[in-house]
Design a protein around this motif. Structure first.
Motif, PDB file in Angstrom:
ATOM      1  N   THR A  31     -49.606 -41.400 -69.453  1.00  0.00           N
ATOM      2  CA  THR A  31     -49.368 -43.603 -70.327  1.00  0.00           C
ATOM      3  C   THR A  31     -47.698 -44.077 -70.092  1.00  0.00           C
ATOM      4  N   LYS A  32     -48.013 -45.160 -69.561  1.00  0.00           N
ATOM      5  CA  LYS A  32     -47.049 -45.666 -70.240  1.00  0.00           C
ATOM      6  C   LYS A  32     -47.091 -47.238 -70.464  1.00  0.00           C
ATOM      7  N   ASN A  33     -46.745 -47.540 -72.138  1.00  0.00           N
ATOM      8  CA  ASN A  33     -47.062 -48.463 -72.911  1.00  0.00           C
ATOM      9  C   ASN A  33     -48.620 -48.926 -72.949  1.00  0.00           C
ATOM     10  N   GLY A  34     -49.446 -47.219 -73.133  1.00  0.00           N
ATOM     11  CA  GLY A  34     -51.057 -47.027 -73.455  1.00  0.00           C
ATOM     12  C   GLY A  34     -51.478 -47.143 -72.363  1.00  0.00           C
ATOM     13  N   HIS A  35     -50.958 -47.272 -71.605  1.00  0.00           N
ATOM     14  CA  HIS A  35     -51.680 -47.892 -70.082  1.00  0.00           C
ATOM     15  C   HIS A  35     -51.909 -46.782 -68.842  1.00  0.00           C
ATOM     16  N   GLY A  36     -52.581 -46.009 -67.947  1.00  0.00           N
ATOM     17  CA  GLY A  36     -52.724 -45.099 -67.330  1.00  0.00           C
ATOM     18  C   GLY A  36     -51.472 -45.836 -66.329  1.00  0.00           C
ATOM     19  N   ASP A  37     -51.055 -44.003 -66.022  1.00  0.00           N
ATOM     20  CA  ASP A  37     -49.182 -44.117 -64.929  1.00  0.00           C
ATOM     21  C   ASP A  37     -49.900 -43.819 -63.749  1.00  0.00           C
ATOM     22  N   MET A  38     -50.352 -41.823 -64.343  1.00  0.00           N
ATOM     23  CA  MET A  38     -49.646 -41.051 -63.669  1.00  0.00           C
ATOM     24  C   MET A  38     -50.754 -40.246 -63.541  1.00  0.00           C
ATOM     25  N   VAL A  39     -50.805 -39.379 -62.431  1.00  0.00           N
ATOM     26  CA  VAL A  39     -51.862 -38.892 -62.621  1.00  0.00           C
ATOM     27  C   VAL A  39     -50.628 -36.987 -62.222  1.00  0.00           C
ATOM     28  N   VAL A  40     -51.036 -35.702 -63.555  1.00  0.00           N
ATOM     29  CA  VAL A  40     -50.484 -34.717 -63.013  1.00  0.00           C
ATOM     30  C   VAL A  40     -51.549 -33.209 -62.257  1.00  0.00           C
ATOM     31  N   MET A  41     -51.111 -33.194 -61.820  1.00  0.00           N
ATOM     32  CA  MET A  41     -51.953 -31.332 -61.585  1.00  0.00           C
ATOM     33  C   MET A  41     -51.042 -30.723 -60.533  1.00  0.00           C
ATOM     34  N   SER A  42     -51.592 -29.567 -60.029  1.00  0.00           N
ATOM     35  CA  SER A  42     -51.158 -28.126 -59.925  1.00  0.00           C
ATOM     36  C   SER A  42     -51.574 -28.435 -58.077  1.00  0.00           C
ATOM     37  N   ILE A  43     -50.756 -27.724 -57.337  1.00  0.00           N
ATOM     38  CA  ILE A  43     -50.195 -27.629 -56.037  1.00  0.00           C
ATOM     39  C   ILE A  43     -52.904 -27.677 -55.545  1.00  0.00           C
ATOM     40  N   GLU A  44     -53.075 -26.304 -56.304  1.00  0.00           N
ATOM     41  CA  GLU A  44     -54.227 -26.244 -55.915  1.00  0.00           C
ATOM     42  C   GLU A  44     -55.096 -26.138 -56.219  1.00  0.00           C
ATOM     43  N   LYS A  45     -54.859 -27.205 -56.712  1.00  0.00           N
ATOM     44  CA  LYS A  45     -56.127 -28.431 -57.712  1.00  0.00           C
ATOM     45  C   LYS A  45     -55.860 -29.462 -56.265  1.00  0.00           C
ATOM     46  N   TYR A  46     -54.911 -29.866 -56.555  1.00  0.00           N
ATOM     47  CA  TYR A  46     -54.727 -31.220 -55.169  1.00  0.00           C
ATOM     48  C   TYR A  46     -55.168 -30.875 -54.281  1.00  0.00           C
ATOM     49  N   GLU A  47     -55.289 -29.188 -53.614  1.00  0.00           N
ATOM     50  CA  GLU A  47     -55.055 -29.216 -51.888  1.00  0.00           C
ATOM     51  C   GLU A  47     -57.018 -29.157 -52.252  1.00  0.00           C
ATOM     52  N   SER A  48     -57.804 -28.538 -53.189  1.00  0.00           N
ATOM     53  CA  SER A  48     -59.080 -28.189 -53.176  1.00  0.00           C
ATOM     54  C   SER A  48     -59.572 -29.177 -53.254  1.00  0.00           C
ATOM     55  N   MET A  49     -58.938 -30.939 -54.039  1.00  0.00           N
ATOM     56  CA  MET A  49     -59.478 -32.226 -54.247  1.00  0.00           C
ATOM     57  C   MET A  49     -59.149 -32.646 -52.627  1.00  0.00           C
ATOM     58  N   LYS A  50     -57.923 -32.954 -52.167  1.00  0.00           N
ATOM     59  CA  LYS A  50     -58.532 -32.808 -51.056  1.00  0.00           C
ATOM     60  C   LYS A  50     -59.314 -32.647 -49.830  1.00  0.00           C
ATOM     61  N   PHE A  51     -58.999 -31.311 -49.378  1.00  0.00           N
ATOM     62  CA  PHE A  51     -60.208 -30.320 -48.825  1.00  0.00           C
ATOM     63  C   PHE A  51     -61.867 -30.755 -48.736  1.00  0.00           C
ATOM     64  N   GLU A  52     -62.380 -30.961 -50.747  1.00  0.00           N
ATOM     65  CA  GLU A  52     -63.292 -31.627 -50.755  1.00  0.00           C
ATOM     66  C   GLU A  52     -63.435 -33.272 -49.978  1.00  0.00           C
ATOM     67  N   SER A  53     -62.302 -33.562 -50.469  1.00  0.00           N
ATOM     68  CA  SER A  53     -62.827 -34.875 -49.916  1.00  0.00           C
ATOM     69  C   SER A  53     -63.154 -35.300 -48.723  1.00  0.00           C
ATOM     70  N   GLU A  54     -61.848 -34.305 -47.577  1.00  0.00           N
ATOM     71  CA  GLU A  54     -62.340 -34.099 -46.457  1.00  0.00           C
ATOM     72  C   GLU A  54     -63.755 -33.718 -45.993  1.00  0.00           C
ATOM     73  N   ILE A  55     -63.784 -33.180 -45.999  1.00  0.00           N
ATOM     74  CA  ILE A  55     -65.449 -32.601 -46.341  1.00  0.00           C
ATOM     75  C   ILE A  55     -66.305 -33.501 -46.028  1.00  0.00           C
ATOM     76  N   TYR A  56     -66.510 -34.455 -47.707  1.00  0.00           N
ATOM     77  CA  TYR A  56     -67.916 -34.927 -47.938  1.00  0.00           C
ATOM     78  C   TYR A  56     -67.852 -36.838 -46.981  1.00  0.00           C
ATOM     79  N   GLU A  57     -65.949 -36.698 -45.561  1.00  0.00           N
ATOM     80  CA  GLU A  57     -65.564 -36.907 -45.631  1.00  0.00           C
ATOM     81  C   GLU A  57     -66.568 -37.403 -43.763  1.00  0.00           C
ATOM     82  N   LYS A  58     -66.367 -35.349 -43.287  1.00  0.00           N
ATOM     83  CA  LYS A  58     -67.119 -35.188 -42.405  1.00  0.00           C
ATOM     84  C   LYS A  58     -68.493 -35.194 -42.079  1.00  0.00           C
ATOM     85  N   LEU A  59     -68.618 -34.960 -43.717  1.00  0.00           N
ATOM     86  CA  LEU A  59     -70.386 -35.338 -44.082  1.00  0.00           C
ATOM     87  C   LEU A  59     -70.270 -36.270 -43.061  1.00  0.00           C
ATOM     88  N   LYS A  60     -70.145 -37.429 -44.122  1.00  0.00           N
ATOM     89  CA  LYS A  60     -70.239 -38.970 -43.791  1.00  0.00           C
ATOM     90  C   LYS A  60     -70.330 -39.775 -42.399  1.00  0.00           C
TER      91      LYS A  60
END
Length: 90
Positions: A31-60
């Motif tokens: 947070t910055k000044n009490g408001h959401g600013d950024m998200v920090v995550m591991s590369i593994e988590k990011y790649e997993s989320m990206k992969f899932e997003s690509e699968i959902y896009e292909k299914l759509k």
């Protein structure tokens, strides 16, 4: 429960935040000044989320294509076609 930290913790407690995202597998919201600013995550988590997003896009895309056509294939037809493609490539 989401982990929320002030943005200054990224500078002051980087090692702790890094350990937290790697061990928990969950993101840390900064947070910055009490408001959401950024998200920090591991590369593994990011790649997993990206992969899932690509699968959902292909299914759509497949769902849209299926709704535009009345042509349907049985399980046997699909796997027969796939096996033929594999044989041609080898």
């Amino acid at each position: 429960m989401p982990k929320i930290r002030p943005r200054s913790d990224l500078r002051n407690n980087f090692a702790e935040i890094s350990k937290l995202v790697h061990e928990s597998g969950e993101p840390v919201f900064l947070t910055k000044n009490g408001h959401g600013d950024m998200v920090v995550m591991s590369i593994e988590k990011y790649e997993s989320m990206k992969f899932e997003s690509e699968i959902y896009e292909k299914l759509k895309e497949a769902e849209v294509e299926a709704n535009q056509s009345d042509e349907r294939f049985s399980h046997a037809e699909v796997f027969h076609s796939l096996r033929q493609r594999i044989r041609k490539e080898n």
